[in-house]
Design an enzyme around this catalytic site. Structure first.
Site, short mmCIF file in Angstrom:
data_model
loop_
_atom_site.label_atom_id
_atom_site.label_comp_id
_atom_site.label_asym_id
_atom_site.label_seq_id
_atom_site.Cartn_x
_atom_site.Cartn_y
_atom_site.Cartn_z
N GLY A 50 2.59 -6.96 -8.17
CA GLY A 50 1.52 -6.47 -7.30
C GLY A 50 2.06 -6.09 -5.94
N ASN A 51 1.17 -5.90 -4.99
CA ASN A 51 1.60 -5.57 -3.64
C ASN A 51 0.61 -6.13 -2.63
OD1 ASN A 51 -0.47 -3.43 -2.99
ND2 ASN A 51 0.44 -2.58 -4.87
N ARG A 52 0.89 -5.93 -1.36
CA ARG A 52 0.13 -6.60 -0.31
C ARG A 52 -1.14 -5.87 0.13
NH1 ARG A 52 3.00 -10.38 2.78
NH2 ARG A 52 5.23 -10.46 2.33
N SER A 53 -1.45 -4.74 -0.49
CA SER A 53 -2.60 -3.97 0.01
C SER A 53 -3.92 -4.75 -0.17
CB SER A 53 -2.69 -2.64 -0.73
OG SER A 53 -3.82 -1.94 -0.29
N ALA A 92 -2.49 1.28 -2.98
CA ALA A 92 -1.05 1.16 -3.18
C ALA A 92 -0.85 1.01 -4.69
CB ALA A 92 -0.52 -0.05 -2.44
#
Ligand code: CTP
Length: 394
Positions: free
Chosen positions: A207-210, A274
């Site tokens: 995943g990512n931090r968005s 993102a």
């Protein structure tokens, strides 16, 4: 006044038209406004506090003697960006004109200098009485916007000028008074928000931090400006917005499928999500044991913007770039390779911007122009991006 100021006090006077304000409240919510209802004590004979509480999702009080610790006649007045007083009876108009403060609503009106819309509804002879005529002109002279009641049948057998206007007429008058832009009426805006997750197994993901805050801000701003808005939310941990159709998805492939369903009749696409650049080659349906969890084979995800821009007809396409170096050069090259009309780039070194309420960066336009964006709320940036997108739409 920008559409980001969205707190409305809805004052309810003691007339039979009070029930019609329930629809007004709903339509205002659909337009992205948060509503606090302040009925006069007498109006509760027509519509009870429970109805207003349930519809607004907020506490409802009518007197300054309730919730005294919160000093509601001042705290609510400070919160409000606009007032709508609907229906306004002859008595309420008279009290407002005299500057009385004998219930919570009239206290609030005195304590706040924001724009106020008054929507009278009463029997025609009361509306035409010289006392009411004088009171209405006093209010107008003080800057209140007082609507003309409609002509037609009244509650009894009489007819004449005194009817409560249609909800849409009130909304139109309110937008005209508020100065909020309504330049996206009739336009379809498709927005993606959040960060995709690519499953490794039922427990783990890439995943990512968005956080999705920027995309949600854009969806809300577009709805407030009258667009019909569809938000594709990837793992966004925020409540769905009123007036925005929201589809929740998890992965890049699910996002692409949802985009493809909706792209053809979209006017403006804003890809603030993102998107994971790659996903595990094989997502295991069983949890992988620690001893077997040594490496993950990846396969590249499709570039969603590039895929869609190949099918572009009329759509204005807005992209985002979160970079840590060579900001402008990377944004310019993404603008071209993804077939975009504009792109917003920001510096996310050290995780900056993610999850915050504010942003700063640069809007890069297709003609090469650079628009520096000084630190500002994501809501404000949302409006700037929509302004430029609309300009491109022509
Ligand atoms: N984007 C997309 N499809 C992807 C990856 C990104 O449509 N598979 C979109 C994002 O929503 C964003 C823009 O492309 O609007 C730029 O995203 P970014 O991650 O910065 O671009 P990438 O193409 O992934 O480039 P890189 O990660 O190499 O910088």
């Amino acid at each position: 006044m920008s559409a980001t100021n969205r707190e409305v006090i809805l004052g309810i006077g003691g007339g039979i038209a009070a029930y019609k304000s329930a629809d007004l409240l709903r339509r205002l919510q659909d337009n992205g406004f948060a509503i606090t209802v302040v009925p006069t004590p007498n109006s509760l004979n027509f519509v009870g506090a429970a109805t207003w509480q349930a519809l607004s999702g907020r506490p409802v009080t009518t007197q300054v003697w309730e919730d005294v610790d919160q000093v509601r006649h001042i705290s609510l007045a400070k919160l409000a960006d606009f007032f709508i007083i609907a229906p306004a009876t002859a008595d309420l108009i008279a009290r407002l004109a005299m500057g009385r403060a004998d219930d919570l609503l009239t206290n609030l009106v005195l304590a706040s200098a924001v724009p106020k819309l008054v929507v009278p509804a009463m029997h025609p002879s009361m509306w035409l009485d010289p006392a009411t005529v004088a009171n209405v002109s006093t209010l107008r002279a003080r800057g209140f916007v007082v609507m003309e009641p409609e002509v037609g049948r009244l509650t009894g057998s009489d007819s004449g000028q005194g009817r409560f206007p249609q909800t849409q007429k009130i909304i139109d008058e309110f937008f005209a008074m508020s100065g909020i832009k309504r330049d996206l009426v009739g336009k379809k805006v498709l927005v993606t928000a959040g960060g995709t997750r690519e499953a490794i197994d039922p427990v783990r993901f890439i995943g990512n931090r968005s956080s999705g805050k920027q995309g949600v801000a854009i969806a809300k701003a577009a709805a407030a400006r009258g667009a019909s808005v569809h938000l594709i939310a990837a793992n966004v941990d925020m409540p769905d917005c009123d007036g925005v159709v929201t589809t929740h998805i998890e992965s890049a492939q699910q996002m692409l499928a949802e985009l493809e369903k909706n792209f053809s009749d979209t006017d403006i696409l804003v890809m603030s999500a993102a998107v994971a650049d790659a996903r595990p080659m094989n997502s295991s349906s069983e949890k992988i044991n620690k001893s077997d969890f040594t490496s993950i084979d990846l396969q590249v995800n499709p570039d969603l913007l590039a895929t869609l821009s190949a099918k572009k007809t009329k759509q204005v396409m807005v992209g985002f770039a979160a970079q840590t170096s060579e900001l402008i050069a990377s944004a310019q090259s993404k603008l071209v390779s993804k077939g975009l009309d504009l792109i917003y780039v920001n510096d996310v070194t050290g995780g900056a911007i993610f999850g915050q309420d504010e942003t700063e960066g640069t809007i890069v336009l297709r003609n090469g122009d650079l628009v520096p964006i000084a630190r500002q709320s994501k809501d404000t940036l949302a409006h700037h991006l929509l302004d430029y997108a609309l300009e491109q739409l022509g």
